[in-house]
Motif scaffolding. Structure first.
Motif, short mmCIF file in Angstrom:
data_model
loop_
_atom_site.label_atom_id
_atom_site.label_comp_id
_atom_site.label_asym_id
_atom_site.label_seq_id
_atom_site.Cartn_x
_atom_site.Cartn_y
_atom_site.Cartn_z
N GLN A 6 87.32 -3.57 17.98
CA GLN A 6 86.23 -3.07 18.80
C GLN A 6 84.94 -3.70 18.28
OE1 GLN A 6 84.85 1.19 18.80
NE2 GLN A 6 85.64 1.01 20.88
N ILE A 7 84.15 -4.24 19.19
CA ILE A 7 82.85 -4.80 18.84
C ILE A 7 81.79 -3.89 19.44
CG2 ILE A 7 81.29 -6.76 19.03
CD1 ILE A 7 83.78 -8.55 19.31
N ILE A 8 80.86 -3.47 18.61
CA ILE A 8 79.76 -2.62 19.05
C ILE A 8 78.48 -3.46 18.96
CG2 ILE A 8 78.54 -0.45 18.70
CD1 ILE A 8 81.08 0.29 16.91
N GLU A 9 77.83 -3.64 20.09
CA GLU A 9 76.58 -4.39 20.16
C GLU A 9 75.44 -3.39 20.30
OE1 GLU A 9 74.33 -7.57 23.14
OE2 GLU A 9 76.42 -7.01 23.53
N TYR A 10 74.41 -3.56 19.49
CA TYR A 10 73.29 -2.63 19.53
C TYR A 10 72.02 -3.29 19.01
CZ TYR A 10 74.81 -2.12 14.67
OH TYR A 10 75.19 -2.36 13.38
N ARG A 11 70.91 -2.64 19.30
CA ARG A 11 69.61 -3.08 18.79
C ARG A 11 69.05 -1.94 17.95
NH1 ARG A 11 67.79 -7.74 21.00
NH2 ARG A 11 68.87 -8.44 22.87
N THR A 12 68.48 -2.33 16.82
CA THR A 12 67.85 -1.32 15.96
C THR A 12 66.77 -1.96 15.10
OG1 THR A 12 68.23 0.42 14.33
CG2 THR A 12 69.56 -1.58 14.08
N SER A 13 65.73 -1.18 14.85
CA SER A 13 64.70 -1.59 13.91
C SER A 13 64.95 -0.93 12.56
CB SER A 13 63.31 -1.19 14.46
OG SER A 13 63.30 0.20 14.76
N LYS A 14 66.13 -0.28 12.44
CA LYS A 14 66.49 0.45 11.22
C LYS A 14 67.87 0.01 10.70
CE LYS A 14 63.97 4.36 13.09
NZ LYS A 14 64.08 5.71 13.65
N PRO A 15 68.09 -1.28 10.46
CA PRO A 15 69.42 -1.73 10.05
C PRO A 15 69.86 -1.16 8.71
CG PRO A 15 67.83 -3.50 9.79
CD PRO A 15 67.14 -2.39 10.54
N ASP A 16 68.95 -0.92 7.79
CA ASP A 16 69.33 -0.35 6.50
C ASP A 16 69.84 1.08 6.67
OD1 ASP A 16 68.62 -2.72 5.24
OD2 ASP A 16 66.62 -2.00 4.68
N GLU A 17 69.22 1.82 7.58
CA GLU A 17 69.68 3.17 7.85
C GLU A 17 71.04 3.17 8.54
OE1 GLU A 17 66.69 5.96 9.41
OE2 GLU A 17 65.18 4.51 8.76
N ALA A 78 78.93 8.50 15.83
CA ALA A 78 78.42 7.79 17.00
C ALA A 78 77.09 8.38 17.47
CB ALA A 78 79.45 7.83 18.13
N ALA A 79 76.97 9.70 17.45
CA ALA A 79 75.72 10.35 17.85
C ALA A 79 74.59 10.00 16.89
CB ALA A 79 75.91 11.86 17.93
N ALA A 80 74.89 9.99 15.59
CA ALA A 80 73.87 9.63 14.59
C ALA A 80 73.48 8.16 14.73
CB ALA A 80 74.40 9.92 13.19
N LEU A 81 74.45 7.30 15.05
CA LEU A 81 74.15 5.88 15.26
C LEU A 81 73.20 5.71 16.44
CD1 LEU A 81 74.59 2.84 14.73
CD2 LEU A 81 76.61 3.00 16.23
N MET A 82 73.47 6.43 17.52
CA MET A 82 72.62 6.32 18.71
C MET A 82 71.17 6.71 18.40
SD MET A 82 74.22 4.98 21.13
CE MET A 82 72.89 5.21 22.29
N GLU A 83 70.98 7.65 17.49
CA GLU A 83 69.63 8.06 17.10
C GLU A 83 68.88 6.93 16.39
OE1 GLU A 83 67.95 10.99 17.70
OE2 GLU A 83 69.62 11.41 19.04
N LEU A 84 69.63 6.02 15.76
CA LEU A 84 69.03 4.91 15.02
C LEU A 84 68.87 3.65 15.87
CD1 LEU A 84 70.97 5.32 11.66
CD2 LEU A 84 68.61 6.03 12.15
N CYS A 85 69.44 3.68 17.06
CA CYS A 85 69.41 2.50 17.93
C CYS A 85 68.19 2.50 18.85
CB CYS A 85 70.68 2.41 18.77
SG CYS A 85 72.13 2.00 17.79
N ASP A 86 67.74 1.31 19.17
CA ASP A 86 66.62 1.13 20.10
C ASP A 86 67.19 0.77 21.47
OD1 ASP A 86 64.99 1.45 17.84
OD2 ASP A 86 64.95 -0.69 17.46
N GLY A 87 67.81 1.75 22.12
CA GLY A 87 68.45 1.52 23.41
C GLY A 87 69.94 1.78 23.33
N PRO A 88 70.64 1.59 24.44
CA PRO A 88 72.07 1.88 24.50
C PRO A 88 72.90 0.85 23.73
CG PRO A 88 71.35 0.89 26.55
CD PRO A 88 70.11 1.11 25.72
#
Length: 103
Positions: A6-17, A78-88
């Motif tokens: 499974q590949i998950i593609e996402y955008r985040t300004s918090k990669p360390d988190e 997954a819910a915590a990850l979504m909180e750290l992402c800048d979009g879907p």
């Protein structure tokens, strides 16, 4: 079949988190020791687009991946990850057809 990825593609300004969250999830799953879990995962950053990331997660089979996805702790992750992402996020579910080890 050689497995499932499974590949998950996402955008985040918090990669360390995101990395810390993933490590915490991994440690908890190892401590619990129950149910299927990923074989390995790789977190990658896109050199061409800042704040764009991919996580590649390998499972022994599609069935084990789906069983893992149905776990409450995976849903919490997954819910915590979504909180750290800048979009879907975008998911790619892939059957492994061939695996070549060059080492």
């Amino acid at each position: 079949m050689a497995g499932f990825v499974q590949i998950i593609e996402y955008r985040t300004s918090k990669p360390d988190e995101v990395a810390a969250l993933a490590e915490s999830y991994r440690e908890k799953r190892e401590a619990d020791g129950d149910g299927p879990r990923p074989v390995r995962s790789v977190m990658c950053s896109d050199r061409n687009e800042a704040d764009r990331y991919f996580t590649v997660v390998e499972f022994a089979s599609h069935e084990e991946a789906m069983e893992n996805s149905a776990r409450p702790d995976t849903g919490e992750f997954a819910a915590a990850l979504m909180e750290l992402c800048d979009g879907p996020t975008k998911f790619y579910d892939l059957d492994v057809l061939q695996l070549t080890d060059f080492s």
